[in-house]
Motif scaffolding. Structure first.
Motif, PDB file in Angstrom:
ATOM      1  N   PHE A 150       0.869  -1.177   0.000  1.00  0.00           N
ATOM      2  CA  PHE A 150       0.000   0.000   0.000  1.00  0.00           C
ATOM      3  C   PHE A 150       0.906   1.226   0.000  1.00  0.00           C
ATOM      4  O   PHE A 150       1.728   1.397   0.897  1.00  0.00           O
ATOM      5  N   THR A 151       0.767   2.094  -0.982  1.00  0.00           N
ATOM      6  CA  THR A 151       1.638   3.263  -1.083  1.00  0.00           C
ATOM      7  C   THR A 151       0.839   4.549  -0.932  1.00  0.00           C
ATOM      8  O   THR A 151      -0.286   4.664  -1.432  1.00  0.00           O
ATOM      9  N   VAL A 152       1.420   5.517  -0.233  1.00  0.00           N
ATOM     10  CA  VAL A 152       0.792   6.811   0.002  1.00  0.00           C
ATOM     11  C   VAL A 152       1.727   7.896  -0.508  1.00  0.00           C
ATOM     12  O   VAL A 152       2.946   7.847  -0.267  1.00  0.00           O
ATOM     13  N   LEU A 153       1.176   8.875  -1.198  1.00  0.00           N
ATOM     14  CA  LEU A 153       1.960  10.004  -1.685  1.00  0.00           C
ATOM     15  C   LEU A 153       1.320  11.303  -1.220  1.00  0.00           C
ATOM     16  O   LEU A 153       0.133  11.537  -1.445  1.00  0.00           O
ATOM     17  N   ASP A 154       2.119  12.147  -0.563  1.00  0.00           N
ATOM     18  CA  ASP A 154       1.720  13.511  -0.214  1.00  0.00           C
ATOM     19  C   ASP A 154       2.761  14.438  -0.831  1.00  0.00           C
ATOM     20  O   ASP A 154       3.823  14.650  -0.245  1.00  0.00           O
ATOM     21  N   PRO A 155       2.497  15.015  -2.024  1.00  0.00           N
ATOM     22  CA  PRO A 155       3.527  15.823  -2.682  1.00  0.00           C
ATOM     23  C   PRO A 155       3.942  17.055  -1.896  1.00  0.00           C
ATOM     24  O   PRO A 155       5.088  17.492  -1.992  1.00  0.00           O
ATOM     25  N   TYR A 168       8.482  18.750 -13.128  1.00  0.00           N
ATOM     26  CA  TYR A 168       8.015  18.097 -11.905  1.00  0.00           C
ATOM     27  C   TYR A 168       6.578  17.618 -12.063  1.00  0.00           C
ATOM     28  O   TYR A 168       6.223  16.522 -11.616  1.00  0.00           O
ATOM     29  N   ARG A 169       5.733  18.433 -12.694  1.00  0.00           N
ATOM     30  CA  ARG A 169       4.333  18.030 -12.892  1.00  0.00           C
ATOM     31  C   ARG A 169       4.253  16.742 -13.715  1.00  0.00           C
ATOM     32  O   ARG A 169       3.439  15.865 -13.430  1.00  0.00           O
ATOM     33  N   GLU A 170       5.080  16.631 -14.722  1.00  0.00           N
ATOM     34  CA  GLU A 170       5.104  15.401 -15.521  1.00  0.00           C
ATOM     35  C   GLU A 170       5.574  14.223 -14.679  1.00  0.00           C
ATOM     36  O   GLU A 170       5.034  13.110 -14.777  1.00  0.00           O
ATOM     37  N   ARG A 171       6.569  14.461 -13.853  1.00  0.00           N
ATOM     38  CA  ARG A 171       7.093  13.391 -13.001  1.00  0.00           C
ATOM     39  C   ARG A 171       6.030  12.949 -11.997  1.00  0.00           C
ATOM     40  O   ARG A 171       5.853  11.749 -11.752  1.00  0.00           O
ATOM     41  N   PHE A 172       5.319  13.924 -11.444  1.00  0.00           N
ATOM     42  CA  PHE A 172       4.230  13.605 -10.512  1.00  0.00           C
ATOM     43  C   PHE A 172       3.203  12.698 -11.179  1.00  0.00           C
ATOM     44  O   PHE A 172       2.778  11.685 -10.601  1.00  0.00           O
ATOM     45  N   ARG A 173       2.786  13.024 -12.393  1.00  0.00           N
ATOM     46  CA  ARG A 173       1.801  12.193 -13.089  1.00  0.00           C
ATOM     47  C   ARG A 173       2.348  10.787 -13.335  1.00  0.00           C
ATOM     48  O   ARG A 173       1.593   9.808 -13.307  1.00  0.00           O
ATOM     49  N   SER A 174       3.653  10.674 -13.549  1.00  0.00           N
ATOM     50  CA  SER A 174       4.243   9.345 -13.785  1.00  0.00           C
ATOM     51  C   SER A 174       4.229   8.480 -12.539  1.00  0.00           C
ATOM     52  O   SER A 174       4.312   7.247 -12.630  1.00  0.00           O
ATOM     53  N   TRP A 175       4.138   9.098 -11.346  1.00  0.00           N
ATOM     54  CA  TRP A 175       4.093   8.321 -10.104  1.00  0.00           C
ATOM     55  C   TRP A 175       2.713   7.732  -9.840  1.00  0.00           C
ATOM     56  O   TRP A 175       2.596   6.729  -9.124  1.00  0.00           O
ATOM     57  N   LEU A 176       1.671   8.335 -10.365  1.00  0.00           N
ATOM     58  CA  LEU A 176       0.310   7.992  -9.955  1.00  0.00           C
ATOM     59  C   LEU A 176      -0.057   6.520 -10.142  1.00  0.00           C
ATOM     60  O   LEU A 176      -0.754   5.954  -9.285  1.00  0.00           O
ATOM     61  N   PRO A 177       0.381   5.837 -11.203  1.00  0.00           N
ATOM     62  CA  PRO A 177       0.052   4.410 -11.304  1.00  0.00           C
ATOM     63  C   PRO A 177       0.636   3.561 -10.167  1.00  0.00           C
ATOM     64  O   PRO A 177       0.157   2.448  -9.923  1.00  0.00           O
ATOM     65  N   ALA A 178       1.646   4.110  -9.468  1.00  0.00           N
ATOM     66  CA  ALA A 178       2.274   3.378  -8.362  1.00  0.00           C
ATOM     67  C   ALA A 178       1.727   3.795  -7.002  1.00  0.00           C
ATOM     68  O   ALA A 178       2.215   3.334  -5.972  1.00  0.00           O
ATOM     69  N   VAL A 179       0.710   4.655  -6.979  1.00  0.00           N
ATOM     70  CA  VAL A 179       0.186   5.215  -5.725  1.00  0.00           C
ATOM     71  C   VAL A 179      -1.184   4.611  -5.408  1.00  0.00           C
ATOM     72  O   VAL A 179      -2.080   4.606  -6.252  1.00  0.00           O
ATOM     73  N   THR A 180      -1.361   4.128  -4.168  1.00  0.00           N
ATOM     74  CA  THR A 180      -2.653   3.611  -3.722  1.00  0.00           C
ATOM     75  C   THR A 180      -3.542   4.734  -3.195  1.00  0.00           C
ATOM     76  O   THR A 180      -4.733   4.800  -3.508  1.00  0.00           O
ATOM     77  N   LEU A 181      -2.959   5.613  -2.381  1.00  0.00           N
ATOM     78  CA  LEU A 181      -3.698   6.732  -1.786  1.00  0.00           C
ATOM     79  C   LEU A 181      -2.907   8.013  -2.002  1.00  0.00           C
ATOM     80  O   LEU A 181      -1.742   8.107  -1.591  1.00  0.00           O
ATOM     81  N   LEU A 182      -3.530   8.982  -2.634  1.00  0.00           N
ATOM     82  CA  LEU A 182      -2.928  10.296  -2.841  1.00  0.00           C
ATOM     83  C   LEU A 182      -3.584  11.277  -1.878  1.00  0.00           C
ATOM     84  O   LEU A 182      -4.807  11.382  -1.829  1.00  0.00           O
ATOM     85  N   LYS A 183      -2.765  11.994  -1.120  1.00  0.00           N
ATOM     86  CA  LYS A 183      -3.274  13.026  -0.222  1.00  0.00           C
ATOM     87  C   LYS A 183      -2.556  14.326  -0.544  1.00  0.00           C
ATOM     88  O   LYS A 183      -1.319  14.348  -0.656  1.00  0.00           O
TER      89      LYS A 183
END
Length: 302
Positions: A150-155, A168-183
Motif C-alpha cells: 500500500f503506497t501513500v503520496l503527499d507531494p 516536476y508536474r510530468e514526473r508527478f503524473r508518472s508516479w500515480l500508477p504506483a500510488v494507492t492513496l494520494l493526499k
C-alpha cells in the motif's frame, strides 16, 4: 508495519512577528512529522531516511525514539542537517525558505529491503524533489508498488525548491500508477494543475484533499465523494497539520485492516466519513500547538 520514507529537517520557527524575531529550532519535515504522528497514535511505524550525525540529527533521532518509531532503517551521514526557515501568516499558515545545499538527507540511497512485515510505505515533500535522493525515493515507491504494498503520496509542494515546474508536474503524473492513496492540499492541487477525479483515474484508489478550515474531501476511483468539516479551534500555527492528516488516515486504515487496494475500495461513504473525521480532529489538535506537535491516541480517545 508502516514505513515512512523521506526527509527529516529542523524547522526554525519565529517566536514573534518581524524579520529579526528569535527563532526556535524544532524537528520537522513532512515525512518526519508523519512518522512521529503515527508513533504517537500507537501505530507500528519505521522511518526510512538519511539523517546527519550533527547535533540536530541527534535531536531528530531522539524525537523518533520518544514517539516509538523504529529507526533501524535510518542511514547516517556527516553532512549538515537541512534547515527550513518558517514564516507564519496572520492566520497561522506557514511558508518556508530552505537551506538544502550539501545536506545529509538528500544523499539517501534506496535500502536493500524494508522491515519485516511492512504493509504500507508513505512518501512526500522535499525528498521527492532534491537529487540524488529523489531518484532513490522514486525507485523505492515504484518497487513498493510492484511488490503489492500500500503506497501513500503527499507531494506537499514547496515551489521554491522546484526549478522546473512543468518537469516536476510530468514526473508527478508518472508516479500515480504506483500510488494507492494520494493526499494533497488545495494549494498543491492548484499548483499541480489537475483535479482529484483526473488523478484517481490514473492510478490511486482514492484522493484525499485537505481544504484548511473547510475540512477534508475524498474522491475515490469508483466515483464516491465524501466531505467532512474541520473542527473549529484556536490556531497557533498550521505546521505539521497536513502530515498529521496523512498519519491519521494510515492509522485509521490499519485499524480497519484496510491497508490494501481492495480494502480501500471497500470503504463506503460512512467508512470514509469516520476516517476523514479522525484525520480532521487530529489535524485540528496539531493546529492548536506551536510547531509540529501531533496528538497522541489518548488525546483523540482512541
Amino acid at each position: 508495519m508502516i514505513v515512512v520514507a523521506g526527509e527529516a529537517l529542523i524547522d526554525l520557527v519565529p517566536h514573534e512577528p518581524g524579520p529579526l524575531a528569535p527563532l526556535r529550532p524544532v524537528p520537522g519535515g513532512g515525512p518526519y512529522n508523519t512518522a512521529v504522528a503515527l508513533g504517537r497514535l500507537g501505530a507500528e511505524v519505521a522511518f526510512c531516511s538519511r539523517i546527519s550525525t550533527d547535533g540536530y540529527g541527534g535531536a531528530l533521532l531522539d524525537g523518533l525514539r520518544e514517539a516509538g518509531v523504529d529507526i533501524r532503517p535510518v542511514q547516517r551521514g556527516p553532512e549538515p542537517t537541512t534547515l527550513a526557515l518558517a514564516r507564519l501568516g496572520e492566520d497561522g499558515s506557514a511558508s518556508y525558505a530552505f537551506y538544502v545545499e550539501g545536506t545529509a538527507d538528500r544523499l539517501f540511497r534506496a535500502p536493500g529491503r524494508l522491515p519485516e512485515g511492512t504493509r504500507a510505505v508513505s512518501f512526500g515533500t522535499c525528498s521527492l524533489v532534491l537529487e540524488p535522493g529523489a531518484t532513490a525515493y522514486e525507485g523505492l515507491l515504484r518497487d513498493s508498488a510492484a511488490r503489492g504494498l500500500f503506497t501513500v503520496l503527499d507531494p506537499n509542494i514547496r515551489a521554491g525548491l522546484i526549478p522546473r515546474p512543468d518537469a516536476y508536474r510530468e514526473r508527478f503524473r508518472s508516479w500515480l500508477p504506483a500510488v494507492t492513496l494520494l493526499k494533497l492540499s488545495e494549494e498543491d492541487a492548484r499548483w499541480l494543475g489537475g483535479t482529484p477525479r483526473e488523478w484517481a483515474a490514473e492510478g490511486p484508489g482514492a484522493v484525499v484533499l485537505t481544504r484548511g478550515g473547510a475540512g477534508l474531501t475524498v474522491v475515490t476511483r469508483a466515483g464516491l465523494e465524501v466531505s467532512v468539516p474541520a473542527p473549529r479551534v484556536a490556531v497557533a500555527d498550521t505546521i505539521g497539520a497536513g502530515d498529521t492528516v496523512t498519519a491519521a488516515l494510515l492509522h485509521g486504515l490499519a485499524r480497519r485492516d484496510a491497508l490494501t487496494g481492495a480494502g480501500l475500495a471497500a470503504l463506503d461513504a460512512e467508512g470514509w466519513r469516520s476516517l476523514l473525521g479522525l484525520a480532521a480532529r487530529a489535524a485540528a489538535l496539531t493546529c492548536t500547538r506551536p510547531g509540529a506537535q501531533p496528538p497522541s491516541a489518548t488525546d483523540l480517545d482512541l
